[in-house]
Design a protein around this motif. Structure first.
Motif, mmCIF file in Angstrom:
data_model
loop_
_atom_site.group_PDB
_atom_site.id
_atom_site.type_symbol
_atom_site.label_atom_id
_atom_site.label_comp_id
_atom_site.label_asym_id
_atom_site.label_seq_id
_atom_site.Cartn_x
_atom_site.Cartn_y
_atom_site.Cartn_z
ATOM 1 N N VAL A 1 33.707 22.081 35.045
ATOM 2 C CA VAL A 1 33.415 22.385 33.521
ATOM 3 C C VAL A 1 34.521 21.901 33.266
ATOM 4 O O VAL A 1 35.702 20.247 34.270
ATOM 5 C CB VAL A 1 35.046 24.310 34.432
ATOM 6 C CG1 VAL A 1 35.450 24.355 33.126
ATOM 7 C CG2 VAL A 1 34.114 25.094 34.990
ATOM 8 N N LEU A 2 34.222 21.401 32.028
ATOM 9 C CA LEU A 2 34.927 20.852 30.940
ATOM 10 C C LEU A 2 35.630 21.328 30.512
ATOM 11 O O LEU A 2 35.289 21.902 30.000
ATOM 12 C CB LEU A 2 34.466 19.256 30.550
ATOM 13 C CG LEU A 2 34.941 19.168 28.923
ATOM 14 C CD1 LEU A 2 35.449 18.079 30.133
ATOM 15 C CD2 LEU A 2 33.812 18.051 28.512
ATOM 16 N N GLU B 1 44.674 20.571 37.217
ATOM 17 C CA GLU B 1 44.202 20.616 38.688
ATOM 18 C C GLU B 1 43.535 21.997 38.711
ATOM 19 O O GLU B 1 42.753 21.934 39.730
ATOM 20 C CB GLU B 1 45.141 21.054 38.947
ATOM 21 C CG GLU B 1 46.386 19.802 39.162
ATOM 22 C CD GLU B 1 46.124 18.701 40.269
ATOM 23 O OE1 GLU B 1 46.117 18.831 41.164
ATOM 24 O OE2 GLU B 1 46.940 17.542 39.211
ATOM 25 N N VAL B 2 43.381 22.568 37.645
ATOM 26 C CA VAL B 2 42.048 23.775 37.436
ATOM 27 C C VAL B 2 40.392 23.032 37.981
ATOM 28 O O VAL B 2 39.681 23.173 38.224
ATOM 29 C CB VAL B 2 42.638 24.340 36.797
ATOM 30 C CG1 VAL B 2 41.178 26.352 36.906
ATOM 31 C CG2 VAL B 2 43.471 24.991 37.359
ATOM 32 N N ALA B 3 40.351 23.005 36.269
ATOM 33 C CA ALA B 3 39.100 22.583 35.368
ATOM 34 C C ALA B 3 38.951 21.011 36.637
ATOM 35 O O ALA B 3 39.131 19.919 36.586
ATOM 36 C CB ALA B 3 38.675 22.362 34.746
ATOM 37 N N SER B 4 37.040 20.243 36.647
ATOM 38 C CA SER B 4 36.182 19.717 36.965
ATOM 39 C C SER B 4 37.525 18.464 35.964
ATOM 40 O O SER B 4 37.557 17.030 36.305
ATOM 41 C CB SER B 4 35.601 19.273 36.759
ATOM 42 O OG SER B 4 34.702 20.458 37.526
ATOM 43 N N HIS B 5 37.307 18.369 34.930
ATOM 44 C CA HIS B 5 37.923 17.851 34.076
ATOM 45 C C HIS B 5 38.601 18.119 32.809
ATOM 46 O O HIS B 5 38.162 19.144 32.803
ATOM 47 C CB HIS B 5 36.370 16.875 33.466
ATOM 48 C CG HIS B 5 35.830 16.275 33.680
ATOM 49 N ND1 HIS B 5 36.129 15.049 34.611
ATOM 50 C CD2 HIS B 5 34.406 17.254 33.997
ATOM 51 C CE1 HIS B 5 35.122 15.195 35.088
ATOM 52 N NE2 HIS B 5 33.705 16.504 35.217
ATOM 53 N N ALA B 6 40.165 17.767 32.333
ATOM 54 C CA ALA B 6 40.724 18.742 31.420
ATOM 55 C C ALA B 6 40.778 17.798 30.276
ATOM 56 O O ALA B 6 41.694 16.479 31.338
ATOM 57 C CB ALA B 6 41.719 18.839 32.434
#
Length: 222
Positions: free
Chosen positions: A29-30, A44-49
């Motif tokens: 998830v981006l 820390e949650v998504a693959s990329h923020a």
């Protein structure tokens, strides 16, 4: 088939819950918002923020949006930004676009510009929508408590022609099949030797982590 790539634009309560659930299911998830504080929360949650303005087409292109399979536009109360973002994402050729609608007027505009799925978060829960995004075989998802849920799924190839005992759902995943619907008929408390056919609707109850394992193994088609 490679891993599907998702982008969630707008990390408010609704977008945030979709982002968390997709990430928890192991999806790539981006996460995008124009608010630095919200983006930091999802590092820390998504693959990329990423901090970005989704109404800026060049910014989305630079983020590699052409490679994204499914975009969720979850922008809060800025209807103009939501519509503009949906238009840009559509023009970038994204195959599936889910958009949060503020009201009926917003929904009508989104329909006209080609949003694939329009959701009203006050009616549809983020967690439920995240599951339906992951697989068209997951029809509904209802939270019973913080840790237990009921899920309604459509049997695909992985369950076709198998009995409940063959699939061993209770022993393998700790979940219970509470009903099987076939056409207009509903079989409540099905027996171990009842055969499941492709297209049957199966209602399963269990803890969230057990349901996640069950969905991964038997519901989500590769």
């Amino acid at each position: 088939m490679g891993k599907r790539l998702y982008a969630v634009i707008g990390l408010g309560r609704f977008g945030g819950s979709i982002c968390k659930e997709l990430s928890r299911e192991g999806m790539e998830v981006l996460a995008i918002d124009n608010d630095e504080e919200k983006v930091n929360e999802f590092k820390e949650v998504a693959s990329h923020a990423v901090i970005a303005d989704s109404t800026d087409e060049i910014a989305l292109k630079d983020l590699g949006f052409r490679n994204i399979d499914h975009v969720i536009v979850a922008i809060g109360d800025n209807v103009h930004a939501s519509i503009l973002t949906t238009l840009i994402v559509k023009e970038l050729g994204i195959s599936t676009i889910t958009v949060k609608a503020q009201n009926d007027y917003h929904e009508k505009v989104l329909e006209k510009i080609g949003a694939d799925e329009i959701v009203h978060p006050e009616r549809d829960m983020g967690r439920r929508i995240a599951h339906s995004i992951i697989s068209s075989n997951i029809l509904d998802y209802l939270e019973l408590s913080d840790e237990h849920s009921v899920v309604e799924v459509k049997a695909g190839d992985k369950m076709d022609g198998e009995t409940i005992i063959d699939l061993d759902i209770r022993a393998r995943f700790g979940c219970n099949v509470v009903a099987i619907k076939r056409g207009k008929e509903i079989n409540v408390s099905p027996m171990a030797h009842d055969v499941i056919e492709k297209g049957d609707i199966i209602i399963v109850i269990g803890s969230d982590k057990d349901i996640h394992r069950f969905e991964k193994a038997l519901v989500i088609e590769d």
